[in-house]
Design an enzyme around this catalytic site. Structure first.
Site, PDB file in Angstrom:
ATOM      1  N   SER A 151       0.865  -1.199   0.000  1.00 50.46           N
ATOM      2  CA  SER A 151       0.000   0.000   0.000  1.00 50.46           C
ATOM      3  C   SER A 151       0.890   1.233   0.000  1.00 50.46           C
ATOM      4  CB  SER A 151      -0.856  -0.004   1.271  1.00 50.46           C
ATOM      5  OG  SER A 151      -1.480   1.258   1.467  1.00 50.46           O
ATOM      6  N   TYR A 164      -2.479  -1.329  10.505  1.00 51.51           N
ATOM      7  CA  TYR A 164      -2.404  -1.498   9.040  1.00 51.51           C
ATOM      8  C   TYR A 164      -1.044  -0.992   8.518  1.00 51.51           C
ATOM      9  CZ  TYR A 164      -4.079  -1.246   4.165  1.00 51.51           C
ATOM     10  OH  TYR A 164      -4.253  -1.407   2.812  1.00 51.51           O
TER      11      TYR A 164
HETATM   12  P1  NAI Z   1     -11.251  -6.261  -0.513  1.00 47.97           P
HETATM   13  O1  NAI Z   1     -11.833  -6.118   0.841  1.00 47.97           O
HETATM   14  O2  NAI Z   1     -12.167  -6.426  -1.670  1.00 47.97           O
HETATM   15  O3  NAI Z   1     -10.195  -7.451  -0.567  1.00 47.97           O
HETATM   16  C1  NAI Z   1      -9.639  -8.079   0.544  1.00 47.97           C
HETATM   17  C2  NAI Z   1      -9.849  -9.568   0.381  1.00 47.97           C
HETATM   18  O4  NAI Z   1      -9.127 -10.262   1.397  1.00 47.97           O
HETATM   19  C3  NAI Z   1     -11.328  -9.972   0.502  1.00 47.97           C
HETATM   20  O5  NAI Z   1     -11.673 -10.839  -0.559  1.00 47.97           O
HETATM   21  C4  NAI Z   1     -11.374 -10.713   1.824  1.00 47.97           C
HETATM   22  O6  NAI Z   1     -12.369 -11.725   1.888  1.00 47.97           O
HETATM   23  C5  NAI Z   1      -9.973 -11.300   1.853  1.00 47.97           C
HETATM   24  N1  NAI Z   1      -9.567 -11.732   3.192  1.00 47.97           N
HETATM   25  C6  NAI Z   1      -9.734 -11.065   4.358  1.00 47.97           C
HETATM   26  N2  NAI Z   1      -9.267 -11.813   5.370  1.00 47.97           N
HETATM   27  C7  NAI Z   1      -8.800 -12.953   4.835  1.00 47.97           C
HETATM   28  C8  NAI Z   1      -8.211 -14.119   5.374  1.00 47.97           C
HETATM   29  N3  NAI Z   1      -8.006 -14.254   6.692  1.00 47.97           N
HETATM   30  N4  NAI Z   1      -7.862 -15.129   4.527  1.00 47.97           N
HETATM   31  C9  NAI Z   1      -8.090 -15.013   3.194  1.00 47.97           C
HETATM   32  N5  NAI Z   1      -8.643 -13.929   2.631  1.00 47.97           N
HETATM   33  C10 NAI Z   1      -8.997 -12.910   3.444  1.00 47.97           C
HETATM   34  O7  NAI Z   1     -10.368  -4.956  -0.722  1.00 47.97           O
HETATM   35  P2  NAI Z   1      -9.153  -4.664  -1.736  1.00 47.97           P
HETATM   36  O8  NAI Z   1      -9.036  -3.212  -1.779  1.00 47.97           O
HETATM   37  O9  NAI Z   1      -9.307  -5.408  -2.984  1.00 47.97           O
HETATM   38  O10 NAI Z   1      -7.886  -5.199  -0.914  1.00 47.97           O
HETATM   39  C11 NAI Z   1      -6.922  -6.078  -1.443  1.00 47.97           C
HETATM   40  C12 NAI Z   1      -5.563  -5.702  -0.923  1.00 47.97           C
HETATM   41  O11 NAI Z   1      -5.187  -4.427  -1.432  1.00 47.97           O
HETATM   42  C13 NAI Z   1      -5.444  -5.598   0.602  1.00 47.97           C
HETATM   43  O12 NAI Z   1      -4.233  -6.195   1.021  1.00 47.97           O
HETATM   44  C14 NAI Z   1      -5.394  -4.098   0.846  1.00 47.97           C
HETATM   45  O13 NAI Z   1      -4.691  -3.782   2.011  1.00 47.97           O
HETATM   46  C15 NAI Z   1      -4.658  -3.645  -0.394  1.00 47.97           C
HETATM   47  N6  NAI Z   1      -4.811  -2.245  -0.722  1.00 47.97           N
HETATM   48  C16 NAI Z   1      -6.050  -1.745  -1.073  1.00 47.97           C
HETATM   49  C17 NAI Z   1      -6.165  -0.413  -1.416  1.00 47.97           C
HETATM   50  C18 NAI Z   1      -7.455   0.207  -1.789  1.00 47.97           C
HETATM   51  O14 NAI Z   1      -7.537   1.450  -1.822  1.00 47.97           O
HETATM   52  N7  NAI Z   1      -8.507  -0.545  -2.113  1.00 47.97           N
HETATM   53  C19 NAI Z   1      -4.994   0.464  -1.430  1.00 47.97           C
HETATM   54  C20 NAI Z   1      -3.765  -0.151  -1.023  1.00 47.97           C
HETATM   55  C21 NAI Z   1      -3.700  -1.473  -0.695  1.00 47.97           C
HETATM   56  C1  BGC Z   2      -6.295   1.395   2.056  1.00 46.43           C
HETATM   57  C2  BGC Z   2      -7.431   2.216   1.528  1.00 46.43           C
HETATM   58  C3  BGC Z   2      -7.026   3.669   1.376  1.00 46.43           C
HETATM   59  C4  BGC Z   2      -5.746   3.785   0.582  1.00 46.43           C
HETATM   60  C5  BGC Z   2      -5.242   5.213   0.496  1.00 46.43           C
HETATM   61  C6  BGC Z   2      -5.068   1.617   1.231  1.00 46.43           C
HETATM   62  O1  BGC Z   2      -4.003   0.904   1.755  1.00 46.43           O
HETATM   63  O2  BGC Z   2      -6.642   0.020   2.015  1.00 46.43           O
HETATM   64  O3  BGC Z   2      -8.539   2.088   2.398  1.00 46.43           O
HETATM   65  O4  BGC Z   2      -8.046   4.396   0.715  1.00 46.43           O
HETATM   66  O5  BGC Z   2      -4.751   2.996   1.189  1.00 46.43           O
HETATM   67  O6  BGC Z   2      -5.224   5.835   1.745  1.00 46.43           O
END
Ligand code: NAI
Ligand code: BGC
Length: 263
Positions: A151, A164
């Site tokens: 991130s 986080y």
């Molecule tokens: P999301 O909530 O759609 O994806 C997260 C996924 O991880 C979900 O499918 C959830 O079921 C799964 N998960 C949660 N706990 C788990 C576990 N114990 N075992 C297996 N799977 C598990 O949200 P997103 O945004 O797609 O997040 C994906 C990654 O991207 C995360 O690591 C998040 O920190 C990272 N990220 C997201 C950003 C954003 O703005 N959306 C920005 C920077 C990083």
């Molecule tokens: C977080 C988001 C957030 C983004 C920018 C990501 O790592 O999962 O919730 O919007 O960083 O701050």
């Protein structure tokens, strides 16, 4: 970089995307499958999203299978990799450590179990999956790639998200360390650092226009990112053109890490 697959550069590879049923993980599964990889969609909880995605990949001419495992649970991770190897006929050679969670608490209000949960999923989960993937690749003598979904908060402090930030900051030095260990085995390790992306993790933000505008003001490019833009970076970084990239982080953030608010 475009949203469209440019090649079949991942043909013949066996990929596993943790948290692959939603958001960035889901876009990554679709992209890697479109580029020829057979993909394991790891999920936790209800199987509906994962099964739907497996169907979508199949309809598009690719192959994916869904495997449930909590990435923070060692036994479940070990079983998932064993099952993936059995069902796909060889070891995973492209791991995307994507699963992640977040929930805001000030330091003084942070319950230990909330801290521990975030570290367990975001950091320990990545470690467990990387260890199993690396063991499989090394045993079989195959090269490969591990991409960690980090991130911008690998670098930018974020109030109320100490756990986080600790997980993503930890991911930075951990990735560099294992990149050194794994380079002799021709296994690369790269972190992708997304900015603010339109996914379920940002549901609150997306549903509140004022909050969304506040975040957009933090992004020189002026908008939130799309999951497909992150998937495109993962596909390129894990492919042959990126062979000389290991142990570092590539930010895909519309310039967020350049601190636009700081004049
Ligand atoms: P999301 O909530 O759609 O994806 C997260 C996924 O991880 C979900 O499918 C959830 O079921 C799964 N998960 C949660 N706990 C788990 C576990 N114990 N075992 C297996 N799977 C598990 O949200 P997103 O945004 O797609 O997040 C994906 C990654 O991207 C995360 O690591 C998040 O920190 C990272 N990220 C997201 C950003 C954003 O703005 N959306 C920005 C920077 C990083
Ligand atoms: C977080 C988001 C957030 C983004 C920018 C990501 O790592 O999962 O919730 O919007 O960083 O701050």
């Amino acid at each position: 970089m475009t949203d469209q697959p440019q090649s079949r550069r991942h043909a013949g590879r066996r990929a596993l995307v943790t948290g692959g049923a939603t958001g960035i993980g889901r876009a990554t599964v679709s992209r890697l499958a479109a580029e020829g990889a057979v993909v394991v969609v790891n999920y936790v909880g209800g199987p509906d999203d994962a099964n739907e995605l497996v169907g979508e990949v199949g309809n598009a001419g690719g192959r994916a299978i869904a495997i449930e495992a909590d990435v923070s649970n060692e036994d479940q991770v070990v079983s998932m990799f064993a099952r993936a190897r059995d069902e796909l006929g060889g070891p995973i050679d492209l791991l995307v450590n994507n699963a992640g969670i977040e929930k805001p608490f000030l330091l003084v209000d942070m319950p230990l179990d909330e801290w521990s949960k975030v570290i367990a999923v975001n950091l320990t989960g990545a470690f467990l999956c990387a260890r199993e993937a690396a063991r499989g690749m090394i045993d079989a003598g195959v090269p490969g790639a591990i991409v960690n979904m980090s991130s911008v908060h690998e670098q930018i402090p974020w109030e109320k998200f100490g756990h986080y930030c600790a997980s993503k900051g930890g991911m930075k030095l951990w990735a560099g360390t294992i990149a050194k260990e794994l380079a002799p085995h021709r296994i690369r390790v790269v972190n992708v650092g997304p900015g603010a992306i339109l996914t379920p993790i940002n549901r609150d933000l997306i549903e509140h226009p004022e909050e969304k505008r506040r975040v957009e003001a933090e992004i020189p490019w002026g908008r939130l990112g799309k999951p497909e833009e992150i998937a495109a970076a993962v596909a390129w970084l894990s492919g042959p053109e990126a062979e000389y990239i290991t142990g570092t982080t590539i930010f895909v953030d519309g310039g967020m890490t350049q601190y636009p608010g700081f004049i």
